[in-house]
Write an enzyme that holds these catalytic residues in place. Sequence first.
Site, PDB file in Angstrom:
ATOM      1  N   SER A 135       0.950  -1.208  -0.076  1.00 29.40           N
ATOM      2  CA  SER A 135       0.054   0.145   0.136  1.00 29.40           C
ATOM      3  C   SER A 135       1.099   1.220  -0.137  1.00 29.40           C
ATOM      4  O   SER A 135       2.071   0.830   0.691  1.00 29.40           O
ATOM      5  CB  SER A 135      -0.916   0.257   0.872  1.00 29.40           C
ATOM      6  OG  SER A 135      -1.738   1.493   1.172  1.00 29.40           O
TER       7      SER A 135
ATOM      8  N   HIS B  90      -2.096   7.111  -4.998  1.00 29.11           N
ATOM      9  CA  HIS B  90      -2.537   6.304  -4.400  1.00 29.11           C
ATOM     10  C   HIS B  90      -2.938   4.451  -4.717  1.00 29.11           C
ATOM     11  O   HIS B  90      -3.313   4.755  -5.600  1.00 29.11           O
ATOM     12  CB  HIS B  90      -3.630   5.963  -2.838  1.00 29.11           C
ATOM     13  CG  HIS B  90      -3.658   5.010  -2.321  1.00 29.11           C
ATOM     14  ND1 HIS B  90      -5.379   3.870  -3.097  1.00 29.11           N
ATOM     15  CD2 HIS B  90      -3.963   4.093  -1.409  1.00 29.11           C
ATOM     16  CE1 HIS B  90      -5.988   3.711  -2.353  1.00 29.11           C
ATOM     17  NE2 HIS B  90      -4.690   3.126  -1.700  1.00 29.11           N
TER      18      HIS B  90
ATOM     19  N   ASN C 121      -2.621   0.310  -3.816  1.00 33.58           N
ATOM     20  CA  ASN C 121      -3.058  -1.446  -2.781  1.00 33.58           C
ATOM     21  C   ASN C 121      -3.340  -2.123  -3.065  1.00 33.58           C
ATOM     22  O   ASN C 121      -4.310  -2.345  -4.415  1.00 33.58           O
ATOM     23  CB  ASN C 121      -3.846  -0.523  -1.835  1.00 33.58           C
ATOM     24  CG  ASN C 121      -3.711  -1.230  -0.955  1.00 33.58           C
ATOM     25  OD1 ASN C 121      -4.958  -2.651  -1.102  1.00 33.58           O
ATOM     26  ND2 ASN C 121      -4.012  -1.468   0.466  1.00 33.58           N
ATOM     27  N   TYR C 122      -2.311  -3.332  -3.238  1.00 33.73           N
ATOM     28  CA  TYR C 122      -2.785  -4.917  -3.879  1.00 33.73           C
ATOM     29  C   TYR C 122      -2.372  -5.727  -2.544  1.00 33.73           C
ATOM     30  O   TYR C 122      -2.149  -5.469  -1.863  1.00 33.73           O
ATOM     31  CB  TYR C 122      -1.891  -4.618  -5.482  1.00 33.73           C
ATOM     32  CG  TYR C 122      -2.616  -3.869  -6.589  1.00 33.73           C
ATOM     33  CD1 TYR C 122      -3.834  -4.452  -7.343  1.00 33.73           C
ATOM     34  CD2 TYR C 122      -2.092  -2.589  -6.705  1.00 33.73           C
ATOM     35  CE1 TYR C 122      -3.993  -3.119  -8.032  1.00 33.73           C
ATOM     36  CE2 TYR C 122      -1.997  -1.834  -7.471  1.00 33.73           C
ATOM     37  CZ  TYR C 122      -3.356  -2.275  -7.834  1.00 33.73           C
ATOM     38  OH  TYR C 122      -3.513  -1.453  -9.159  1.00 33.73           O
ATOM     39  N   ARG C 123      -3.299  -6.375  -2.343  1.00 32.54           N
ATOM     40  CA  ARG C 123      -3.257  -7.593  -1.052  1.00 32.54           C
ATOM     41  C   ARG C 123      -4.171  -8.830  -1.835  1.00 32.54           C
ATOM     42  O   ARG C 123      -5.128  -9.425  -2.975  1.00 32.54           O
ATOM     43  CB  ARG C 123      -4.709  -6.350  -0.459  1.00 32.54           C
ATOM     44  CG  ARG C 123      -5.453  -6.668  -1.131  1.00 32.54           C
ATOM     45  CD  ARG C 123      -6.414  -4.992   0.453  1.00 32.54           C
ATOM     46  NE  ARG C 123      -7.629  -5.135   0.246  1.00 32.54           N
ATOM     47  CZ  ARG C 123      -8.115  -3.252  -1.229  1.00 32.54           C
ATOM     48  NH1 ARG C 123      -7.289  -3.040  -1.284  1.00 32.54           N
ATOM     49  NH2 ARG C 123      -9.174  -3.167  -0.929  1.00 32.54           N
TER      50      ARG C 123
ATOM     51  N   GLY D 260      -2.958  -6.441  17.446  1.00 34.78           N
ATOM     52  CA  GLY D 260      -1.729  -6.379  17.374  1.00 34.78           C
ATOM     53  C   GLY D 260      -1.466  -5.108  15.835  1.00 34.78           C
ATOM     54  O   GLY D 260      -0.169  -5.663  15.431  1.00 34.78           O
ATOM     55  N   SER D 261      -2.204  -4.385  15.349  1.00 35.94           N
ATOM     56  CA  SER D 261      -1.674  -3.207  14.427  1.00 35.94           C
ATOM     57  C   SER D 261      -0.846  -2.383  14.174  1.00 35.94           C
ATOM     58  O   SER D 261      -0.554  -1.808  15.610  1.00 35.94           O
ATOM     59  CB  SER D 261      -3.502  -3.477  13.661  1.00 35.94           C
ATOM     60  OG  SER D 261      -3.656  -4.245  12.581  1.00 35.94           O
ATOM     61  N   ARG D 262      -0.427  -2.640  13.942  1.00 43.08           N
ATOM     62  CA  ARG D 262       0.328  -1.056  13.494  1.00 43.08           C
ATOM     63  C   ARG D 262       0.215  -0.055  13.360  1.00 43.08           C
ATOM     64  O   ARG D 262       0.057   0.920  11.852  1.00 43.08           O
ATOM     65  CB  ARG D 262       2.145  -1.386  13.098  1.00 43.08           C
ATOM     66  CG  ARG D 262       3.219  -0.585  13.694  1.00 43.08           C
ATOM     67  CD  ARG D 262       4.521  -1.291  12.906  1.00 43.08           C
ATOM     68  NE  ARG D 262       6.740   0.054  13.478  1.00 43.08           N
ATOM     69  CZ  ARG D 262       6.108   0.421  12.509  1.00 43.08           C
ATOM     70  NH1 ARG D 262       5.598   0.906  11.574  1.00 43.08           N
ATOM     71  NH2 ARG D 262       7.526   1.153  13.112  1.00 43.08           N
TER      72      ARG D 262
END
Length: 409
Positions: free
Chosen positions: A199, A213, A215-217, A366-368
């Site tokens: 991202s 912007h 984003n590839y997921r 737990g995400s940053r």
Amino acid sequence: MAVAVQLLRGAARSPPALALAAAAGRRALGSAPPGAAAGWGGRRAALAAAGALGGLGLGFWRRQQAAMAASEEDEKEEEELRQRFMAPPVSGLRELRRRRRELRSRMELLIMETQGEVCRALAALDPGAAFAVDTWERKEGGGGISCVLQDGEVFEKAGVNVSVVFGLLSEEAARQMRSRGKSLKAKDGKLPFCAMGVSSVIHPKNPHVPTMHFNYRYFEIEEADGTKQWWFGGGTDLTPTYLNEEDAVHFHKTLKEACDKHDLKLYPKYKKWCDDYFYIKHRGERRGIGGIFFDDVDSPSKEEVFQFVKSCAKAVVPCYVPIVKRHCHDSFTPEEKLWQQLRRGRYVEFNLVYDRGTKFGLLTPGSRIESILMSLPLTARWEYMHTPPESSREAEILEVLRNPKDWVH
């Protein structure tokens, strides 16, 4: 006997394994007692034994040489991959190469390569600045690599992040997915998942260079009966402060070409989806002039969707970098800089109120947080009841944001 002697002499110039085989043949030749009646028959048998052993030794030596060559080739390939990446992959390079035929490994390699390509392209445009590379781990499983450039001559803030996380999906995240029509059957309330993606948000200093912007997921969830749901999502979109039709056409045309390689229906479908998704409902306008956007794509097949995502990821640099080069040295006024700050305020509103990725990140244990909020600009502005004059360039971009255009036909 002269033949045997020649064979043994050759063994001295052979690889160690062949020399051992020849020595074994020598012992076979000397095993018959003096004056035995075997004669040439015995010698022929001994020579045959030596040849057989020599053949075994030669085969072993060749396999050994092939293994060494393959190992050297592997090391060379690994070094080439390291040169293309910004940091070691979350799953480890050796592990990814060991499982290179699995789609999860191929996707992780793709997002790592995309991160490296974009960072190198941006750094070349802003040589006085450098990317800070920050690797992080998630105690619940996985981790990521955040690459952020700040306060450059060209880019005020540019971030390109990779994350590969796994573990158990939170109830809040599962609820968000079910609201999009996902039928997720948990076992004892637990849903194992794996999510990975790249991202990026790029905020330039010059108001004549648009924000971009992408984003590839990839997402995978294991249900109670062991079956796995999977899907891909992503997109690339452009948010200019001022409208430049040449830039808009170039951006959309490049993305259309990437889509058309796979299906002519994809660009118009995902272009409309992008216009609808990046709608700031409480403002009645889009965040930018769009691009492509898609989510929850799980057909026609995993391989075909992966190849489509790969084409889109490879289109990021060519669709954006030429626009930056064209305008990064354009002159601008304090009033134009002020308008840029006001438009960035709209960008912040969308990301914090509507964006799925931001919501998922904030709902995942737990995400940053620093990496999730990397998308926000360094500076933005809100003014009470600001309305640009009619027929101004500021009013021109607002018209397009309220009524999206077809840029390629």
